[in-house]
Design an enzyme around this catalytic site. Structure first.
Site, PDB file in Angstrom:
ATOM      1  N   GLY A   1     -14.549  43.659   1.300  1.00  0.00           N
ATOM      2  CA  GLY A   1     -13.683  44.587   1.468  1.00  0.00           C
ATOM      3  C   GLY A   1     -13.909  45.679   0.771  1.00  0.00           C
TER       4      GLY A   1
ATOM      5  N   TYR B   1       1.778  39.794  -8.974  1.00  0.00           N
ATOM      6  CA  TYR B   1       0.513  40.603  -8.555  1.00  0.00           C
ATOM      7  C   TYR B   1       0.981  42.273  -8.835  1.00  0.00           C
ATOM      8  CZ  TYR B   1      -2.222  43.511  -5.296  1.00  0.00           C
ATOM      9  OH  TYR B   1      -3.177  44.443  -4.857  1.00  0.00           O
TER      10      TYR B   1
END
Ligand code: NAP
Length: 286
Positions: free
Chosen positions: A22, A172
């Site tokens: 990523g 998160y």
């Protein structure tokens, strides 16, 4: 020879966590192309070795090293930092990029909620343990890859580990807000050292993040996200651009300073989280 400060590029050392995929891998590749030494901090040897091979091949820069660290484990971070501090005399930039999203609550070997531990506390501890080479290499930089998800988040001091109530996205967001608050507070504490600390949101990027256990619709929407190479633009800018050489404690989106949430601007919240993080990370307060 080209340089982005007083130290020639080929003498610089950059460390990127979560560099095997990523945004982290794309960031490490861009930095390798500049010609310094890039250390890939990854948790899996095989994935890390494959990424190192790709980056060496694509950049033509042989100075790409792999070091293993599991950012969910205090012991692993401590031994990683000891090894780094033995092997390298300098560190020009630390990119705290590694991150996870987990829908279900998971805990680390240290008994902490996984997203808080990896996304915030791991980078927090690593930055403290690598301060000596960062200060020795000043002007140097810390870049925390956070998210716009911090904007709808709070720090739940009464249930920081989500033991009573857990929602993946809430945890998160909390971990990403924690990174922004850490950026502000650490920048304040490092004033005068020549080490800057900034945070960024990379945009919506097509990576492995959040793939596990997410609805099919996410996989469809994800097709329209930007590439990892585009997602790496702001982290790389924060590591390399002379335009941000003295800026610190800021949050960037698309290579520009961007407003943070009201909670992220609260200095008392930043100080309180810093103190709690020192305790949870097992850092001595000397
Ligand atoms: N993608 C987006 O749209 C987006 C948006 C906003 C912010 N971000 C942030 O961008 C950062 C990079 O994420 P990404 O999107 O590039 O996702 P990714 O492809 O899943 O990369 C995450 C990296 O972190 C590593 N990692 C996870 N847990 C780790 C641990 N315990 N110890 C060491 N490394 C660990 C992963 O290693 P493994 O491969 O071994 O799992 C991987 O290399 C994250 O901080 C994320 O929150 C991403």
């Amino acid at each position: 020879m080209a340089s982005i400060g007083t130290t020639p590029l080929e003498d610089r050392v950059w460390l990127v966590t979560g560099a095997n995929s990523g945004i982290g891998k794309a960031t490490a590749l861009d930095l390798a192309r500049l010609g310094g030494s890039v250390v890939l901090a990854c948790r899996h040897a095989e994935k890390g070795q494959a990424a190192a091979r790709d980056i060496v091949q694509a950049s033509g820069n042989p100075h790409v090293a792999l070091m293993i660290v599991d950012l969910s484990s205090r012991a692993s971070i401590v031994s990683f930092a000891e090894e780094f501090n033995q092997d390298y005399r300098r560190l020009d930039a630390l990119v705290n990029n590694a991150g996870v999203y987990t829908r279900e609550r998971m805990t680390t070997p240290d008994g902490l909620e996984l997203q808080f531990a990896v996304n915030h506390l791991g980078g927090f501890l690593l930055a403290h343990l690598l301060l000596d080479p960062l200060i020795a290499s000043a002007p140097s930089r810390i870049v925390n890859v956070t998210s716009s998800a911090h904007k709808i988040a709070s720090i739940h001091f009464d249930d920081l580990q989500g033991g009573r109530k857990y929602r993946g996205y809430t945890a998160y967001g909390q971990s990403k807000l924690a990174q922004v608050l850490f950026t502000v507070e650490f920048a304040r504490r490092l004033a005068g050292t020549g080490v800057t600390v900034n945070a960024c949101h990379p945009g919506l990027v097509k990576t492995n993040l959040g793939l596990e256990g997410t609805p099919k619709v996410f996989r469809f929407v994800r097709m329209f996200f930007k590439s990892p190479a585009k997602g790496a633009e702001t982290p790389v800018y924060l590591v390399t651009s002379p335009k941000v050489a003295t800026l610190t404690g800021q949050y960037f989106v698309n290579r520009a300073v961007s407003p943070v949430s009201r909670k992220a601007q609260d200095p008392d919240l930043a100080r309180r989280l810093y103190d709690v993080s020192v305790h949870l990370a097992g850092l001595s307060t000397k």
